[in-house]
Scaffold this active site. Structure first.
Site, PDB file in Angstrom:
ATOM      1  CG  ASP A 142      30.732  30.777  40.330  1.00 15.39           C
ATOM      2  OD1 ASP A 142      30.369  32.027  39.625  1.00 15.39           O
ATOM      3  OD2 ASP A 142      31.122  29.876  40.584  1.00 15.39           O
ATOM      4  CD  GLU A 147      34.046  33.425  39.314  1.00 16.66           C
ATOM      5  OE1 GLU A 147      34.623  33.456  40.655  1.00 16.66           O
ATOM      6  OE2 GLU A 147      34.014  32.984  38.180  1.00 16.66           O
TER       7      GLU A 147
END
Length: 367
Positions: free
Chosen positions: A10, A112
């Site tokens: 992420d 992500e």
DNA sequence: TCTGGGGTCCTAGGACCC
DNA sequence: TCTGGGGTCCTAGGACCC
């Protein structure tokens, strides 16, 4: 049997980081807000991404820009360039391909992704080493900071990533008992898929933590969540058998444009609304043509002064990407709204049912 | 602090066709 | 004339995410 390893990667404050480390290096170390112009504290938009320096001042994504401006007037407020985020996204996804077993990457959003790394973990001598390598590669090759969560499945890996940001690495598992213990104290909202509404429903039954759910049966959970119970029962225990499937290059399903007015517009100002719709349809049409896409369905969204929101849509028999047709349809849909008393806070246009534009478009480009 | 803008996925009913 | 079941498309709304 050797345990499965999945990593969730992420990007930290993605849009703000792209601005600080790639587009405007002079902003590194400064509070940066990507979002609407605060207009000296009167702007109506919200912050899309806040750098960690801005977060230290209490600013966060989703906060109205007017409030952010009052918290930190000398933050850099920039509108952002979506195209550069898209390029940055492709770059780090490419890096992930290099580390993923079989090159399989599951893109979850622009910032992500999940990768299967069961083999990679063995080669690199453990999940922490591999996570550190990935983090280093992304920092040195794409100039972007990220956090990594590793666990035996996607659900737990995603929760892990959120525990330690920015530039964090969190390993959970591989033993089921470790996973249970990790999830036990967390609020139900830590799970991907539990938002405000579901949390409220659970709270009515006194359920706020995953640990409570771990101690319940599916039938005890049923009154609170109905058909969603088996899903939550499993996720709260860290069980997630979904295979990691590469979802390939991004395929766009819809394209939209919304506009919230600086001040609500009177219900009889239809000419003005038509004009605004025209501007939005022109932009959507241009984007469709640039990407060689046609639409099948148009949806017009209207939000009124009391924040009630409706959407009305219409499909056409033959796909097109003509802005004028789009505008005409949008105006028709808008004019047929049943709500005629309330002032208008927002109008939006969305096109969906997208397909590739054929030779027709190429022909018109020749003419 | 009144609440943006970009999306995705799911559900559910009705139309229509075979 | 009644009955059914399945499939697909369309529309509206809702939840969720970043």
């Amino acid at each position: 049997m050797k345990s499965r390893w999945i990593m969730h990667v992420d990007m930290d404050a993605f849009f703000a980081s792209v601005e600080q480390y790639r587009n405007h290096p002079e902003l590194a170390g400064r509070p940066v807000c990507v979002g609407h112009d605060p207009k000296g504290g009167r702007g109506r938009g919200v912050v899309r991404a806040a750098s960690y320096e801005a977060r230290a001042k209490g600013i966060h994504a989703g906060m109205p820009v007017s409030q952010a401006y009052h918290l930190c007037p000398d933050a850099a407020f920039i509108p952002g360039e979506f195209e550069s985020y898209s390029v940055a996204s492709d770059e780090f996804m490419d890096i992930l391909h290099e580390y993923a077993d079989g090159g399989r990457v599951r893109r979850a959003s622009i910032d992500e992704a999940y990768i299967e790394v069961t083999e990679g973990v063995e080669v690199f001598g453990g999940p922490r080493n591999l996570a550190a390598w990935i983090q280093d590669s992304i920092w040195h090759e794409a100039n972007l900071p990220c956090s990594v969560g590793a666990a035996p499945n996607m659900s737990v890996a995603k929760v892990a990533t959120g525990m330690n940001k920015p530039r964090g690495i969190t390993i959970v598992g591989p033993e089921p008992s470790d996973i249970m213990k990790f999830l036990e104290p967390l609020p139900v909202t830590a799970l991907n898929g539990i938002g405000r509404k579901t949390a409220e429903r659970l709270e009515k039954f006194g359920i706020t933590t995953l640990g409570q759910i771990q101690r319940m049966t599916i039938s005890e959970l049923w009154p609170a969540l109905g058909r969603g119970s088996p899903w939550l029962f499993q996720r709260a225990r860290g069980i997630d058998e979904r295979p990691l499937i590469d979802n390939g290059p991004r395929v766009r399903k819809s394209m939209s444009k919304d506009r919230t007015f600086l001040e609500d517009v009177e219900p009889d100002a239809v000419d003005y609304i038509h004009e605004v719709l025209g501007g939005m349809c022109g932009k959507i049409g241009a984007r469709l043509q640039k990407k060689a896409l046609k639409f099948k369905t148009v949806t017009v969204k209207m939000r009124f002064s009391d924040y009630s929101t409706i959407q009305r849509s219409r499909s056409i028999p033959v796909e097109t990407n003509n802005s004028d047709i789009l505008h005409r349809l949008a105006v028709e849909i808008f004019d047929q709204r049943e709500e005629r008393e309330k002032s208008i806070r927002l109008v939006g246009v969305k096109v969906s049912g997208l397909s590739e534009a054929s030779e027709q478009l190429c022909l018109t480009e020749y003419l």
